[in-house]
Write an enzyme that holds these catalytic residues in place. Structure first.
Site, PDB file in Angstrom:
ATOM      1  N   ARG A   1       0.814  -1.214   0.000  1.00 39.15           N
ATOM      2  CA  ARG A   1       0.000   0.000   0.000  1.00 39.15           C
ATOM      3  C   ARG A   1       0.852   1.270   0.000  1.00 39.15           C
ATOM      4  O   ARG A   1       0.527   2.234  -0.687  1.00 39.15           O
ATOM      5  CB  ARG A   1      -0.942  -0.006   1.211  1.00 39.15           C
ATOM      6  CG  ARG A   1      -1.994  -1.110   1.144  1.00 39.15           C
ATOM      7  CD  ARG A   1      -2.967  -0.993   2.293  1.00 39.15           C
ATOM      8  NE  ARG A   1      -3.973  -2.057   2.257  1.00 39.15           N
ATOM      9  CZ  ARG A   1      -4.982  -2.139   3.119  1.00 39.15           C
ATOM     10  NH1 ARG A   1      -5.116  -1.220   4.069  1.00 39.15           N
ATOM     11  NH2 ARG A   1      -5.858  -3.129   3.032  1.00 39.15           N
TER      12      ARG A   1
ATOM     13  N   ASP B   1     -15.712   9.005   8.903  1.00 37.96           N
ATOM     14  CA  ASP B   1     -14.622   8.084   8.631  1.00 37.96           C
ATOM     15  C   ASP B   1     -13.326   8.879   8.592  1.00 37.96           C
ATOM     16  O   ASP B   1     -13.324  10.076   8.287  1.00 37.96           O
ATOM     17  CB  ASP B   1     -14.830   7.357   7.299  1.00 37.96           C
ATOM     18  CG  ASP B   1     -14.079   6.035   7.237  1.00 37.96           C
ATOM     19  OD1 ASP B   1     -14.712   4.979   7.407  1.00 37.96           O
ATOM     20  OD2 ASP B   1     -12.849   6.062   7.054  1.00 37.96           O
TER      21      ASP B   1
END
Length: 284
Positions: free
Chosen positions: A49, A150
């Site tokens: 990632r 979030d």
């Protein structure tokens, strides 16, 4: 020529590696900013990632990328770093046994019912909550019933757009599909978009659960924090549970993930059902 370029690209890719010390530094940074605990078992995930970000900034070593973050606490790259390392596995009516509990709780408490979804991801969970409340209470006339937040700005953008694959709606009834979504046409025939009425029942915002202050309209009748605290250590879990309990109305519910279990005597939350906790006293 293409074969030479391919070999060169593979060689370049192999030269980038994540050392033990770099992994430890990454772990300290993501724990401090997002409370997420990482270990050597997640080395490959972290490499995959973050290597995209390292290369996009033309760095040749992870240490250069980490130096950038450590030296600039407000650098825009911090959000990319957090977005890369957060997990966003979600679906409509995931852990479906929670929604009949939510529906009955809302039915008994009536109008004014409000829910905070603390990990909105791409919107499937807050949409599921909003649909459940709409079916029990009817359309809201007082604005959004669901406050959805979030830490990842990328998934929030997708949630606000409300566009999904048709296959994502497999867990919904035919009536729910027709009532809450519009199917695309032509090249978009395998996509759906949440109807305006559904999206208007949800307020999306960026929020880090580790922030000292949460800008949310408490108190809530219910809070969803499912499959989030498994990434935190015990002290962080306890702090969050205590804070959640202060934001619940008397008799309010906290929904957590199926693998999350808590038993802290100083926190006024008692297990009511499968991964559902109820506030046992007023803490404000």
């Amino acid at each position: 020529m293409s074969e030479i370029n391919s070999i060169s690209a593979r060689k370049s890719q192999h030269t980038l590696s994540l050392t033990d010390s770099e992994l430890q530094r990454v772990g300290k940074l993501i724990y401090k900013r997002a409370g997420i605990v990482v270990n050597d078992q997640k080395r490959e995930m972290i490499f995959n990632r973050l290597s995209r970000r390292v290369r996009s900034l033309a760095f040749t070593r992870f240490s250069e990328y980490i130096d950038l973050l450590e030296s600039h606490s407000e650098h825009p790259e911090w959000q990319n770093f957090i977005n890369a390392l957060t997990t966003n596995l979600t679906s409509f009516f995931r852990e479906s046994y929670h929604f009949p509990v939510l529906a009955e709780h809302a039915r008994l408490r009536g109008s004014g019912y409000r829910v905070w979804c603390t990990a909105a991801s791409t919107g499937e969970e807050p949409c599921s909550i909003a649909m459940t409340l709409d079916e029990v209470l009817g359309a809201s006339v007082a604005g959004p019933r669901v406050w959805a937040s979030d830490i990842d700005t990328n998934v929030l953008a997708k949630a606000e757009a409300g566009v999904y694959r048709l296959s994502d709606l497999e867990s919904l009834t035919l009536a729910q599909k027709r009532r809450y979504f519009l199917r695309g046409t032509g090249d978009n025939s395998e996509s759906v978009k949440a109807r305006r009425e559904l999206l208007s029942a949800i307020h999306y915002q960026h929020l880090n659960l580790l922030d000292e202050k949460w800008s949310v309209p408490a108190p809530f009748d219910a809070i969803f924090c499912r499959n989030v605290m498994i990434y935190f250590d015990a002290p962080t879990q306890q702090r969050l549970l205590q804070r959640f309990s202060r934001l619940l109305k008397p008799g309010g519910l906290l929904f957590v993930g199926h693998s999350e279990h808590f038993n802290y005597s100083h926190i006024p939350l008692r297990l009511r059902g499968q991964s559902v906790y109820e506030l046992t006293e007023t803490t404000r």
